[in-house]
Structures are given as structure tokens and as C-alpha cells.
Design an enzyme around this catalytic site. Structure first.
Site, PDB file in Angstrom:
ATOM      1  N   TYR A 181       0.828  -1.220   0.000  1.00 32.17           N
ATOM      2  CA  TYR A 181       0.000   0.000   0.000  1.00 32.17           C
ATOM      3  C   TYR A 181       0.865   1.275   0.000  1.00 32.17           C
ATOM      4  O   TYR A 181       0.683   2.137  -0.879  1.00 32.17           O
ATOM      5  CB  TYR A 181      -0.964  -0.052   1.192  1.00 32.17           C
ATOM      6  CG  TYR A 181      -1.963   1.074   1.224  1.00 32.17           C
ATOM      7  CD1 TYR A 181      -3.096   1.047   0.416  1.00 32.17           C
ATOM      8  CD2 TYR A 181      -1.777   2.176   2.052  1.00 32.17           C
ATOM      9  CE1 TYR A 181      -4.013   2.098   0.436  1.00 32.17           C
ATOM     10  CE2 TYR A 181      -2.691   3.212   2.078  1.00 32.17           C
ATOM     11  CZ  TYR A 181      -3.809   3.173   1.279  1.00 32.17           C
ATOM     12  OH  TYR A 181      -4.713   4.211   1.299  1.00 32.17           O
ATOM     13  N   LYS A 185       1.077   4.030  -3.112  1.00 30.47           N
ATOM     14  CA  LYS A 185       0.655   5.424  -2.933  1.00 30.47           C
ATOM     15  C   LYS A 185       1.818   6.387  -3.218  1.00 30.47           C
ATOM     16  O   LYS A 185       1.618   7.496  -3.717  1.00 30.47           O
ATOM     17  CB  LYS A 185       0.075   5.625  -1.534  1.00 30.47           C
ATOM     18  CG  LYS A 185      -1.245   4.875  -1.326  1.00 30.47           C
ATOM     19  CD  LYS A 185      -2.299   5.310  -2.335  1.00 30.47           C
ATOM     20  CE  LYS A 185      -3.649   4.671  -2.124  1.00 30.47           C
ATOM     21  NZ  LYS A 185      -4.656   5.142  -3.081  1.00 30.47           N
TER      22      LYS A 185
HETATM   23  N1  LIG Z   1     -10.109   5.123   4.326  1.00 29.82           N
HETATM   24  C1  LIG Z   1      -8.944   5.629   4.678  1.00 29.82           C
HETATM   25  O1  LIG Z   1      -8.589   5.686   5.880  1.00 29.82           O
HETATM   26  C2  LIG Z   1      -8.023   6.181   3.630  1.00 29.82           C
HETATM   27  C3  LIG Z   1      -6.878   6.910   4.044  1.00 29.82           C
HETATM   28  C4  LIG Z   1      -6.021   7.396   3.103  1.00 29.82           C
HETATM   29  C5  LIG Z   1      -6.265   7.186   1.749  1.00 29.82           C
HETATM   30  N2  LIG Z   1      -7.372   6.481   1.371  1.00 29.82           N
HETATM   31  C6  LIG Z   1      -7.588   6.275  -0.066  1.00 29.82           C
HETATM   32  O2  LIG Z   1      -8.872   6.760  -0.387  1.00 29.82           O
HETATM   33  C7  LIG Z   1      -9.407   5.994  -1.476  1.00 29.82           C
HETATM   34  C8  LIG Z   1     -10.762   5.423  -1.081  1.00 29.82           C
HETATM   35  O3  LIG Z   1     -10.589   4.631   0.081  1.00 29.82           O
HETATM   36  P1  LIG Z   1     -11.825   4.003   0.870  1.00 29.82           P
HETATM   37  O4  LIG Z   1     -11.457   4.020   2.295  1.00 29.82           O
HETATM   38  O5  LIG Z   1     -13.084   4.628   0.423  1.00 29.82           O
HETATM   39  O6  LIG Z   1     -11.748   2.489   0.362  1.00 29.82           O
HETATM   40  P2  LIG Z   1     -12.946   1.462   0.149  1.00 29.82           P
HETATM   41  O7  LIG Z   1     -12.298   0.117   0.208  1.00 29.82           O
HETATM   42  O8  LIG Z   1     -14.075   1.765   1.043  1.00 29.82           O
HETATM   43  O9  LIG Z   1     -13.386   1.765  -1.342  1.00 29.82           O
HETATM   44  C9  LIG Z   1     -12.590   1.424  -2.446  1.00 29.82           C
HETATM   45  C10 LIG Z   1     -13.510   1.212  -3.626  1.00 29.82           C
HETATM   46  O10 LIG Z   1     -12.696   0.863  -4.766  1.00 29.82           O
HETATM   47  C11 LIG Z   1     -13.390  -0.144  -5.475  1.00 29.82           C
HETATM   48  N3  LIG Z   1     -12.446  -0.935  -6.277  1.00 29.82           N
HETATM   49  C12 LIG Z   1     -11.569  -1.873  -5.861  1.00 29.82           C
HETATM   50  N4  LIG Z   1     -10.952  -2.422  -6.914  1.00 29.82           N
HETATM   51  C13 LIG Z   1     -11.441  -1.801  -8.014  1.00 29.82           C
HETATM   52  C14 LIG Z   1     -11.205  -1.934  -9.387  1.00 29.82           C
HETATM   53  N5  LIG Z   1     -10.338  -2.847  -9.875  1.00 29.82           N
HETATM   54  N6  LIG Z   1     -11.872  -1.131 -10.255  1.00 29.82           N
HETATM   55  C15 LIG Z   1     -12.765  -0.220  -9.784  1.00 29.82           C
HETATM   56  N7  LIG Z   1     -13.054  -0.065  -8.478  1.00 29.82           N
HETATM   57  C16 LIG Z   1     -12.389  -0.850  -7.611  1.00 29.82           C
HETATM   58  C17 LIG Z   1     -14.091  -0.989  -4.418  1.00 29.82           C
HETATM   59  O11 LIG Z   1     -15.174  -1.697  -4.987  1.00 29.82           O
HETATM   60  C18 LIG Z   1     -14.499   0.054  -3.394  1.00 29.82           C
HETATM   61  O12 LIG Z   1     -15.819   0.507  -3.582  1.00 29.82           O
HETATM   62  C19 LIG Z   1      -8.362   4.938  -1.791  1.00 29.82           C
HETATM   63  O13 LIG Z   1      -7.532   5.389  -2.837  1.00 29.82           O
HETATM   64  C20 LIG Z   1      -7.588   4.836  -0.504  1.00 29.82           C
HETATM   65  O14 LIG Z   1      -6.293   4.332  -0.686  1.00 29.82           O
HETATM   66  C21 LIG Z   1      -8.258   5.976   2.281  1.00 29.82           C
END
Ligand SMILES: NC(=O)c1ccc[n+]([C@@H]2O[C@H](COP(=O)([O-])OP(=O)(O)OC[C@H]3O[C@@H](n4cnc5c(N)ncnc54)[C@H](O)[C@@H]3O)[C@@H](O)[C@H]2O)c1
Length: 270
Positions: A181, A185
Site C-alpha cells: 500500500y 501510494k
Molecule cells: N479510508 C482511509 O482511511 C483512507 C486513508 C487514506 C487514503 N485512502 C484512499 O482513499 C481511497 C478510497 O478509500 P476508501 O477508504 O473509500 O476504500 P474502500 O475500500 O471503502 O473503497 C474502495 C472502492 O474501490 C473499489 N475498487 C476496488 N478495486 C477496483 C477496481 N479494480 N476497479 C474499480 N473499483 C475498484 C471498491 O469496490 C471500493 O468501492 C483509496 O484510494 C484509498 O487508498 C483511504
């Protein structure tokens, strides 16, 4: 006449991974600012459901897998058929390792044991997915001469994971944050700079948004560890990134490209 530099009326914005925890909020923020939102994720039913909840009526739901070029081409064609344009692409879809068995999690997530398949899957979705979506869907923006791409990165794209966050109160390591991860990123951040430099003279801005950790029913010891390590003393709420997304999507950030907007409660400040 009063102008609103955050206004997204008449803009079309696509969010990948739209039905996840943060994707929903990105869609809501864009729709609340007037955009027509293309709600794109793996499960079409979930996309329909979310599109119906958004303010405004001109949204589109799309089954889209960012790792598959043909899925992206089909999605792009559907967008162009409905709107004839795309103004904003939010590359939000990503995977973040989860280990099924809590009893084995510490062992399986240890760097020395980390499986190649998990490494490759993270690269495929988190890096290749951003590359492909930008190439196949973003290219039309460059041809038209305007657009904003927002690549969702993470604090872990900038700093290495603090493994002590995952220590339970009894001193047991629940799991280790795995290597893929943060590697993916970090790659997203430099890909953002690459594309900003490449498409700058085509009118397409490309920026990253680096969120910090979001509270989402984690165990209380983890929330406490994380909050203690964060300058603002708490984890993010899912809606804490709405302003940043609208800012990057809109004319409010017209002179900003190749940048990384860090919204992490001060996590990386210390
Ligand atoms: N939640 C956190 O704490 C956090 C912190 C920092 C960064 N982020 C980043 O924010 C973004 C969203 O995170 P989140 O927490 O909502 O994650 P999440 O797991 O809730 O959502 C991710 C979504 O991506 C979709 N996905 C996965 N593989 C896919 C593919 N091959 N094609 C299309 N869609 C696909 C999934 O179906 C899911 O709905 C990500 O890039 C994550 O790395 C999240």
C-alpha cells in the site's frame, strides 16, 4: 454578479471506486457543488443506488474495473454518449490489504512473509488502475484542452507506516501495515507529477489528494493510538475530504498542478 469559484455546475465528474467509504463522499461533494457525477465502481447496483441518493438528476452509474482497458473504454464511450465531455476524473479506487484471520494476521502481514500475489494485486489496482484510467479516460480532456484529474494517494505515500499503531494495549502486534500500500501510494504521487508536467500545456491539471486515516468502526485501541499520533487528536470522518475534492475539481485551484494536497489532521507534520 457574484461568482463562485467552487461552482461545478455544467461540469461532468467521474469518481472511480465511487461506492466505497470515501468515494461516496467525493460523489456527494461534487454533486452538491452542481456537477453531474459518473458513479463508477465494480458493482453496478451499488452505483445505481448511490446515484439516486445524490442531489441533482443528471448522474450516470457505470460498472467500471480500472484494471481492465476494455472496461474503461466502454465506460468512456458511455460518458461521451451521455454528456459529450468529461471535466473531472477522481482516481479514487484502490485496494488496501486485509488479512482474513485475525489470529494469523500478524504472521501473514510480516514483511518477510508478505505474499507476492498481494503485492501484485495492489500494484495492479492502485498504480496500473490510475495509469489506465488517466490514459483511456483522461486523454479526451487533453484533446479538449481542459480538465482536472485528482489522484487519491495517502499519508502512507509520503511516510513509512508507524507499526506501533497496530500494537494492542497488551503489547501484542495485531498486524503489520504491509509494504504494497505505501509503495503504491508513493508511486501515485510521482505519477501525478509526471502527468501534470506532461499535460500542463494541454490545459489538464493533475493533483494528488493525500488523506489521513478515516474512522470506520475500527477497534477502540486503534482509534486511540491513531488519535494520539495525530496533531488534531482524532481520526478523520469520511466527510472531512469533501472541501478538498471540490477545491481540486474547481476553478478555485486553477493555478495548481502537480501538487499534493495533504489533509491528514497534522499526521505528517510531526
Ligand atoms: N479510508 C482511509 O482511511 C483512507 C486513508 C487514506 C487514503 N485512502 C484512499 O482513499 C481511497 C478510497 O478509500 P476508501 O477508504 O473509500 O476504500 P474502500 O475500500 O471503502 O473503497 C474502495 C472502492 O474501490 C473499489 N475498487 C476496488 N478495486 C477496483 C477496481 N479494480 N476497479 C474499480 N473499483 C475498484 C471498491 O469496490 C471500493 O468501492 C483509496 O484510494 C484509498 O487508498 C483511504
Amino acid at each position: 454578479m457574484k461568482t463562485d469559484i467552487f461552482d461545478l455546475t455544467r461540469k461532468v465528474a467521474l469518481v472511480t471506486g465511487a461506492t466505497g467509504l470515501l468515494g461516496k463522499q467525493h460523489c456527494m461533494a461534487l454533486a452538491e457543488s452542481g456537477a453531474s457525477v459518473v458513479v463508477a465502481d465494480l458493482n453496478l447496483g451499488d452505483c445505481h443506488h448511490l446515484a439516486e441518493e445524490l442531489p441533482g438528476k443528471n448522474h450516470l452509474s457505470l460498472a467500471l474495473d480500472v484494471t481492465l482497458p476494455h472496461s474503461l473504454r466502454t465506460g468512456r464511450n458511455a460518458i461521451l454518449k451521455k454528456y459529450s465531455r468529461l471535466d473531472v476524473l477522481v482516481n479514487n479506487a484502490a485496494v488496501n490489504d486485509k488479512f482474513e484471520s485475525p489470529a494469523l494476521a500478524a504472521e501473514q502481514s510480516r514483511f518477510e512473509n508478505y505474499p507476492l500475489e498481494m503485492w501484485l494485486r495492489s500494484l495492479e489496482v492502485n498504480v496500473t488502475g490510475v495509469f489506465l484510467a488517466s490514459q483511456i479516460i483522461g486523454a479526451g480532456m487533453a484533446e479538449r484542452g481542459s480538465g482536472s484529474i485528482i489522484n487519491v494517494a495517502s499519508t502512507y505515500g509520503m511516510v513509512g507506516p508507524d507499526q506501533s499503531l497496530y500494537l494492542k494495549p497488551d503489547g501484542e502486534q495485531a498486524f503489520f501495515k504491509s509494504p504494497a500500500y505505501p509503495a503504491t501510494k508513493g508511486a501515485v504521487l510521482n505519477f501525478t507529477r509526471y502527468l501534470a508536467a506532461y499535460w500542463g500545456n494541454c490545459g489538464v491539471r493533475v493533483n494528488a489528494l493525500s488523506p489521513g486515516g478515516v474512522e470506520n468502526s475500527q477497534e477502540s485501541w486503534f482509534v486511540e493510538n491513531y488519535s494520539r499520533r495525530t496533531s488534531l487528536g482524532r481520526m478523520a470522518q469520511p466527510n472531512d475530504y469533501k472541501g478538498a475534492v471540490v477545491f481540486l475539481a474547481s476553478d478555485a485551484s486553477a493555478y495548481m498542478t502537480g501538487a499534493n494536497l495533504v489533509v491528514d489532521g497534522g499526521w505528517t507534520a510531526v
